[in-house]
Design a protein around this motif. Structure first.
Motif, PDB file in Angstrom:
ATOM      1  N   PRO A  29       0.859  -1.187   0.000  1.00 18.50           N
ATOM      2  CA  PRO A  29       0.000   0.000   0.000  1.00 18.50           C
ATOM      3  C   PRO A  29       0.893   1.233   0.000  1.00 18.50           C
ATOM      4  N   ILE A  30       0.543   2.212  -0.802  1.00 17.97           N
ATOM      5  CA  ILE A  30       1.369   3.413  -0.951  1.00 17.97           C
ATOM      6  C   ILE A  30       0.529   4.639  -0.628  1.00 17.97           C
ATOM      7  N   HIS A  31       1.057   5.487   0.241  1.00 15.17           N
ATOM      8  CA  HIS A  31       0.403   6.764   0.542  1.00 15.17           C
ATOM      9  C   HIS A  31       1.302   7.868   0.023  1.00 15.17           C
ATOM     10  N   ASN A  32       0.760   8.690  -0.860  1.00 13.60           N
ATOM     11  CA  ASN A  32       1.534   9.769  -1.458  1.00 13.60           C
ATOM     12  C   ASN A  32       0.633  10.974  -1.687  1.00 13.60           C
ATOM     13  N   LYS A  33       0.973  12.078  -1.055  1.00  8.98           N
ATOM     14  CA  LYS A  33       0.234  13.332  -1.230  1.00  8.98           C
ATOM     15  C   LYS A  33      -1.268  13.151  -1.012  1.00  8.98           C
ATOM     16  N   SER A  34      -1.634  12.583   0.087  1.00 14.85           N
ATOM     17  CA  SER A  34      -3.025  12.383   0.526  1.00 14.85           C
ATOM     18  C   SER A  34      -3.820  11.394  -0.338  1.00 14.85           C
ATOM     19  N   HIS A  35      -3.121  10.541  -1.068  1.00 16.92           N
ATOM     20  CA  HIS A  35      -3.820   9.532  -1.868  1.00 16.92           C
ATOM     21  C   HIS A  35      -3.183   8.164  -1.646  1.00 16.92           C
ATOM     22  N   TRP A  36      -4.032   7.149  -1.478  1.00 16.39           N
ATOM     23  CA  TRP A  36      -3.590   5.770  -1.321  1.00 16.39           C
ATOM     24  C   TRP A  36      -3.747   5.010  -2.631  1.00 16.39           C
ATOM     25  N   LYS A  60       1.914   6.758 -11.074  1.00 17.57           N
ATOM     26  CA  LYS A  60       3.024   5.904 -11.471  1.00 17.57           C
ATOM     27  C   LYS A  60       4.379   6.433 -11.040  1.00 17.57           C
ATOM     28  N   GLY A  61       4.509   7.728 -10.798  1.00 17.73           N
ATOM     29  CA  GLY A  61       5.804   8.283 -10.394  1.00 17.73           C
ATOM     30  C   GLY A  61       6.304   7.691  -9.094  1.00 17.73           C
ATOM     31  N   ILE A  62       5.480   7.712  -8.071  1.00 18.67           N
ATOM     32  CA  ILE A  62       5.883   7.163  -6.774  1.00 18.67           C
ATOM     33  C   ILE A  62       6.037   5.647  -6.856  1.00 18.67           C
ATOM     34  N   GLN A  65       9.396   4.897  -8.250  1.00 20.58           N
ATOM     35  CA  GLN A  65      10.416   5.130  -7.222  1.00 20.58           C
ATOM     36  C   GLN A  65      10.480   3.963  -6.249  1.00 20.58           C
ATOM     37  N   LEU A  66       9.339   3.438  -5.868  1.00 16.89           N
ATOM     38  CA  LEU A  66       9.305   2.298  -4.953  1.00 16.89           C
ATOM     39  C   LEU A  66       9.923   1.063  -5.605  1.00 16.89           C
ATOM     40  N   ILE A  67       9.603   0.820  -6.861  1.00 19.26           N
ATOM     41  CA  ILE A  67      10.174  -0.329  -7.572  1.00 19.26           C
ATOM     42  C   ILE A  67      11.692  -0.209  -7.629  1.00 19.26           C
ATOM     43  N   MET A  68      12.202   0.974  -7.927  1.00 19.34           N
ATOM     44  CA  MET A  68      13.654   1.181  -7.991  1.00 19.34           C
ATOM     45  C   MET A  68      14.291   0.995  -6.613  1.00 19.34           C
ATOM     46  N   ALA A  69      13.619   1.466  -5.548  1.00 22.90           N
ATOM     47  CA  ALA A  69      14.145   1.284  -4.190  1.00 22.90           C
ATOM     48  C   ALA A  69      14.188  -0.191  -3.819  1.00 22.90           C
ATOM     49  N   LEU A  70      13.142  -0.926  -4.157  1.00 23.10           N
ATOM     50  CA  LEU A  70      13.130  -2.362  -3.892  1.00 23.10           C
ATOM     51  C   LEU A  70      14.287  -3.048  -4.621  1.00 23.10           C
ATOM     52  N   HIS A  71      14.468  -2.668  -5.869  1.00 18.72           N
ATOM     53  CA  HIS A  71      15.529  -3.294  -6.665  1.00 18.72           C
ATOM     54  C   HIS A  71      16.913  -2.928  -6.121  1.00 18.72           C
ATOM     55  N   LYS A  72      17.079  -1.711  -5.685  1.00 21.75           N
ATOM     56  CA  LYS A  72      18.372  -1.245  -5.199  1.00 21.75           C
ATOM     57  C   LYS A  72      18.712  -1.795  -3.814  1.00 21.75           C
ATOM     58  N   ASN A  98     -15.313  10.267  -5.199  1.00 23.25           N
ATOM     59  CA  ASN A  98     -15.036  11.423  -4.339  1.00 23.25           C
ATOM     60  C   ASN A  98     -13.542  11.454  -4.041  1.00 23.25           C
ATOM     61  N   ASN A  99     -13.127  12.328  -3.129  1.00 22.30           N
ATOM     62  CA  ASN A  99     -11.709  12.428  -2.780  1.00 22.30           C
ATOM     63  C   ASN A  99     -11.397  11.854  -1.407  1.00 22.30           C
ATOM     64  N   ASP A 100     -12.309  11.070  -0.836  1.00 21.23           N
ATOM     65  CA  ASP A 100     -12.157  10.642   0.552  1.00 21.23           C
ATOM     66  C   ASP A 100     -11.952   9.150   0.761  1.00 21.23           C
ATOM     67  N   ASP A 101     -12.220   8.321  -0.193  1.00 17.21           N
ATOM     68  CA  ASP A 101     -12.334   6.885   0.056  1.00 17.21           C
ATOM     69  C   ASP A 101     -11.181   6.034  -0.465  1.00 17.21           C
ATOM     70  N   CYS A 102     -10.097   6.643  -0.887  1.00 18.81           N
ATOM     71  CA  CYS A 102      -9.011   5.864  -1.498  1.00 18.81           C
ATOM     72  C   CYS A 102      -8.429   4.830  -0.533  1.00 18.81           C
ATOM     73  N   GLY A 103      -8.303   5.157   0.731  1.00 23.41           N
ATOM     74  CA  GLY A 103      -7.771   4.197   1.698  1.00 23.41           C
ATOM     75  C   GLY A 103      -8.665   2.982   1.860  1.00 23.41           C
ATOM     76  N   ILE A 104      -9.971   3.208   1.865  1.00 28.57           N
ATOM     77  CA  ILE A 104     -10.915   2.095   1.979  1.00 28.57           C
ATOM     78  C   ILE A 104     -10.837   1.229   0.714  1.00 28.57           C
ATOM     79  N   PHE A 105     -10.705   1.864  -0.437  1.00 31.17           N
ATOM     80  CA  PHE A 105     -10.572   1.097  -1.676  1.00 31.17           C
ATOM     81  C   PHE A 105      -9.317   0.226  -1.639  1.00 31.17           C
ATOM     82  N   VAL A 106      -8.208   0.745  -1.141  1.00 28.63           N
ATOM     83  CA  VAL A 106      -6.980  -0.050  -1.060  1.00 28.63           C
ATOM     84  C   VAL A 106      -7.183  -1.251  -0.144  1.00 28.63           C
TER      85      VAL A 106
END
Length: 154
Positions: A29-36, A60-62, A65-72, A98-106
């Motif tokens: 699960p990734i949290h970036n700039k108030s979005h999961w 996809k940007g974050i 970055q996570l994929i590269m960190a895992l690989h490194k 809406n803009n509120d439910d992304c965490g529940i969706f994850v």
């Protein structure tokens, strides 16, 4: 990003070749700039799959970055050469309106992926496109589970 990296390196050390060999997929699960969002590493198909509940806005940007960190930072990922794997996103997926439910969706994506056998198939999501209308129920279920399992820990 700096604080993410310093906190996450601790967890990367817990990933071993044995744990990867025993798994069909890994979830992040990734949290970036108030979005999961949810990143899934499909070990058998050699794909990275991003589950994003906001239509047309994959983060996809974050993820890259996570994929590269895992690989490194993680030897088992280096051996698998996961940075060369495809990054895909299902076309058919339950989405938020809406803009509120992304965490529940994850949470729901993770729960559903754990309970099914083929996480790449779009057909498996077609019966779940109504999730947005059931958010109050999902929130109540999560609260109930936290209370129920919290009592067992005390």
């Amino acid at each position: 990003m700096k604080s993410w990296k310093s906190k996450s390196l601790f967890y990367l050390k817990d990933i071993s070749e044995a744990s990867i060999a025993a798994a069909d997929f890994l979830m992040a699960p990734i949290h970036n700039k108030s979005h999961w969002t949810l990143l899934v590493c499909e070990l058998k198909s050699k794909n990275w799959i991003i589950y994003d509940s906001i239509p047309g806005q994959p983060h996809k940007g974050i993820v890259r970055q996570l994929i590269m960190a895992l690989h490194k930072e993680c030897i088992p990922f280096q051996k698998l050469n996961t940075k060369a794997w495809s990054l895909v996103s299902p076309d058919v997926l339950p989405r938020q309106s809406n803009n509120d439910d992304c965490g529940i969706f994850v949470i729901k994506y993770m729960k559903h992926l754990l309970n099914c056998s083929d996480s790449e198939s779009e057909w498996m999501w077609r019966d779940y496109l109504h999730w947005q209308s059931e958010m109050n129920l999902f929130r109540a279920e999560i609260a109930y589970d936290l209370i129920k399992f919290g009592q067992k820990l005390v």
